[in-house]
Motif scaffolding. Structure first.
Motif, PDB file in Angstrom:
ATOM      1  N   THR A  89     -17.637 -69.297 -56.372  1.00 24.90           N
ATOM      2  CA  THR A  89     -16.922 -69.441 -57.647  1.00 24.90           C
ATOM      3  C   THR A  89     -17.441 -68.462 -58.680  1.00 24.90           C
ATOM      4  OG1 THR A  89     -16.646 -71.805 -57.146  1.00 24.90           O
ATOM      5  CG2 THR A  89     -16.200 -71.087 -59.404  1.00 24.90           C
ATOM      6  N   LEU A  90     -18.761 -68.280 -58.728  1.00 23.24           N
ATOM      7  CA  LEU A  90     -19.362 -67.325 -59.653  1.00 23.24           C
ATOM      8  C   LEU A  90     -18.870 -65.907 -59.365  1.00 23.24           C
ATOM      9  CD1 LEU A  90     -21.473 -66.998 -61.961  1.00 23.24           C
ATOM     10  CD2 LEU A  90     -23.165 -66.580 -60.172  1.00 23.24           C
ATOM     11  N   LEU A  91     -18.865 -65.522 -58.088  1.00 22.02           N
ATOM     12  CA  LEU A  91     -18.369 -64.195 -57.704  1.00 22.02           C
ATOM     13  C   LEU A  91     -16.898 -64.028 -58.088  1.00 22.02           C
ATOM     14  CD1 LEU A  91     -18.559 -61.478 -56.211  1.00 22.02           C
ATOM     15  CD2 LEU A  91     -18.020 -62.729 -54.086  1.00 22.02           C
ATOM     16  N   ALA A  92     -16.099 -65.062 -57.838  1.00 27.02           N
ATOM     17  CA  ALA A  92     -14.687 -65.004 -58.194  1.00 27.02           C
ATOM     18  C   ALA A  92     -14.504 -64.806 -59.694  1.00 27.02           C
ATOM     19  CB  ALA A  92     -13.977 -66.281 -57.736  1.00 27.02           C
TER      20      ALA A  92
ATOM     21  N   ILE B  18     -15.541 -75.245 -63.051  1.00 20.49           N
ATOM     22  CA  ILE B  18     -15.218 -74.507 -64.275  1.00 20.49           C
ATOM     23  C   ILE B  18     -16.469 -73.817 -64.819  1.00 20.49           C
ATOM     24  CG2 ILE B  18     -14.575 -74.778 -66.706  1.00 20.49           C
ATOM     25  CD1 ILE B  18     -12.608 -76.935 -65.861  1.00 20.49           C
ATOM     26  N   ILE B  19     -17.630 -74.449 -64.665  1.00 23.07           N
ATOM     27  CA  ILE B  19     -18.868 -73.918 -65.254  1.00 23.07           C
ATOM     28  C   ILE B  19     -19.271 -72.580 -64.632  1.00 23.07           C
ATOM     29  CG2 ILE B  19     -21.309 -74.371 -65.689  1.00 23.07           C
ATOM     30  CD1 ILE B  19     -20.602 -77.383 -65.648  1.00 23.07           C
ATOM     31  N   PRO B  20     -19.440 -72.473 -63.297  1.00 25.78           N
ATOM     32  CA  PRO B  20     -19.784 -71.163 -62.735  1.00 25.78           C
ATOM     33  C   PRO B  20     -18.672 -70.136 -62.910  1.00 25.78           C
ATOM     34  CG  PRO B  20     -19.366 -72.757 -60.978  1.00 25.78           C
ATOM     35  CD  PRO B  20     -19.451 -73.519 -62.251  1.00 25.78           C
ATOM     36  N   ALA B  21     -17.426 -70.590 -62.916  1.00 26.16           N
ATOM     37  CA  ALA B  21     -16.317 -69.659 -63.125  1.00 26.16           C
ATOM     38  C   ALA B  21     -16.390 -69.027 -64.507  1.00 26.16           C
ATOM     39  CB  ALA B  21     -14.986 -70.387 -62.947  1.00 26.16           C
ATOM     40  N   ALA B  22     -16.739 -69.824 -65.524  1.00 31.20           N
ATOM     41  CA  ALA B  22     -16.834 -69.312 -66.891  1.00 31.20           C
ATOM     42  C   ALA B  22     -17.986 -68.328 -67.034  1.00 31.20           C
ATOM     43  CB  ALA B  22     -17.014 -70.473 -67.867  1.00 31.20           C
ATOM     44  N   PHE B  23     -19.135 -68.629 -66.428  1.00 24.59           N
ATOM     45  CA  PHE B  23     -20.261 -67.698 -66.467  1.00 24.59           C
ATOM     46  C   PHE B  23     -19.907 -66.381 -65.771  1.00 24.59           C
ATOM     47  CE2 PHE B  23     -23.038 -71.396 -67.416  1.00 24.59           C
ATOM     48  CZ  PHE B  23     -23.767 -70.826 -68.450  1.00 24.59           C
ATOM     49  N   GLY B  24     -19.223 -66.482 -64.642  1.00 19.15           N
ATOM     50  CA  GLY B  24     -18.814 -65.286 -63.926  1.00 19.15           C
ATOM     51  C   GLY B  24     -17.859 -64.422 -64.727  1.00 19.15           C
TER      52      GLY B  24
ATOM     53  N   VAL C 125      -7.023 -72.337 -64.283  1.00 17.47           N
ATOM     54  CA  VAL C 125      -6.369 -72.680 -65.556  1.00 17.47           C
ATOM     55  C   VAL C 125      -7.251 -72.209 -66.713  1.00 17.47           C
ATOM     56  CG1 VAL C 125      -5.641 -74.559 -67.054  1.00 17.47           C
ATOM     57  CG2 VAL C 125      -5.030 -74.610 -64.635  1.00 17.47           C
ATOM     58  N   MET C 126      -8.561 -72.490 -66.610  1.00 17.86           N
ATOM     59  CA  MET C 126      -9.506 -72.076 -67.643  1.00 17.86           C
ATOM     60  C   MET C 126      -9.577 -70.548 -67.745  1.00 17.86           C
ATOM     61  SD  MET C 126     -12.740 -70.570 -67.902  1.00 17.86           S
ATOM     62  CE  MET C 126     -13.326 -70.794 -66.219  1.00 17.86           C
TER      63      MET C 126
END
Length: 255
Positions: free
Chosen positions: A20-23, A212-218, A60-61
C-alpha cells in the motif's frame, strides 16, 4: 468474521502495508496506478476479492487529495472537457462491479493484465498511439467502456485512461488534473458499486480503512518526487509501471 483474523502474522500485515505504501508513492509521483499495484500486490497475499475490497477506501482518499491538490477550478474544467468519458466510466463501474463475485479469479486477472501489457508494449516500442481530432469522441467512448469495465471488476481504470490521455497528447500538468477527476468520481462509483455487490462489507471495511494510513504517507512522498520528473521521464515511468503490474497480473491469472 473480521478480515484482520485472516492476516495471521506480523510479516503478512507488514507486507500488506508495504504494498500500500509503494502504491501511494507511485500514485503521488505519476498520478495513477495505486489500485493496479494494490490489486496486483495484495492479490499475491490475500484472496483477490479481499484485495479489491481493501483498496477501495485508500483510492477514494488518494483521488480526493489529487483533486484538491490540482484545485477545484481546474477540476470543474476537466469535468466539462471530459464529461462523456466520465459518464461512461462511472456507469460501467457501477454495472461491472456486480459481476465481480461470479467471475473466476483467474479470468479476472487475465482480462485486466493482457490489454495492459499489449498497450504499454506498443508505446514503449515507439509505436505511439494517436487519436486524431475527428476520432476523439469515438476514442472517448471505447476507452471509457474499457476503463469502467476494468474498474468495476478489479478496482482499476487507470491503464486505458492514461493511454487515452497520452494518445490525445494531454500535457503532464493537465493529465494529472484530469486523472484526479476521473479517478475521484470513479472511486466513489466503485465504493457504491461494491457496497451493492457485497465485496465491501462489515468484515472487509476495517482493513480498507486501516490502509488509508500507509497510502497517505506514500502519496506525500510521491508528491515530493513528482515535482522533479520531466515530461519524457513522466511518460516512461507511467508506461513501465503499467507494464510490470500488467505482467504480474497475467502471471497471477496463469499460475
Amino acid at each position: 468474521m473480521d478480515i484482520f483474523a485472516s492476516i495471521d502474522s506480523a510479516a503478512l500485515l507488514a507486507a500488506v502495508i508495504a504494498v500500500t505504501l509503494l502504491a501511494g508513492v507511485v500514485k503521488g509521483a505519476v498520478g495513477f496506478a495505486m489500485p493496479l499495484i494494490m490489486v496486483s500486490g495484495l492479490g499475491m497475499l490475500l484472496e483477490p476479492r479481499i484485495a479489491v475490497a481493501a483498496l477501495i477506501l485508500p483510492i477514494v482518499m488518494s483521488n480526493g487529495l489529487q483533486v484538491l491538490r490540482a484545485g477545484l477550478d481546474e477540476a470543474m474544467q476537466a469535468i466539462r472537457d471530459y464529461w462523456l468519458y466520465l459518464l461512461i466510466v462511472c456507469t460501467m463501474i457501477l454495472i461491472s462491479a456486480q459481476f465481480l463475485t461470479v467471475i473466476p479469479t483467474d479470468t479476472m486477472f487475465l482480462v485486466l493484465g493482457i490489454p495492459v501489457v499489449l498497450l504499454c508494449a506498443i508505446q514503449l516500442l515507439g509505436l505511439r498511439l494517436s487519436i486524431p481530432e475527428n476520432r476523439r469522441t469515438l476514442g472517448a467512448v471505447i476507452a471509457g467502456f474499457l476503463s469502467g469495465a476494468m474498474g468495476g471488476l478489479a478496482g482499476t481504470w487507470g491503464p486505458p485512461t492514461v493511454l487515452y490521455l497520452v494518445a490525445i497528447d494531454t500535457p503532464k500538468a493537465r493529465q494529472l488534473v484530469v486523472q484526479g477527476v476521473i479517478y475521484g468520481l470513479g472511486s466513489v462509483m466503485l465504493l457504491l458499486g461494491h457496497l451493492q455487490s457485497g465485496v465491501l462489507n462489515r468484515d472487509t471495511v476495517g482493513l480498507s480503512a486501516f490502509l488509508i494510513i500507509p497510502a497517505a504517507f506514500g502519496m506525500w512522498a510521491g508528491f515530493k518526487l513528482q515535482d522533479r520528473i520531466d515530461q519524457a521521464t513522466f511518460r516512461k515511468v507511467t508506461l513501465l509501471v503499467l507494464l510490470l503490474a500488467g505482467l504480474n497480473l497475467i502471471r497471477r491469472g496463469l499460475v
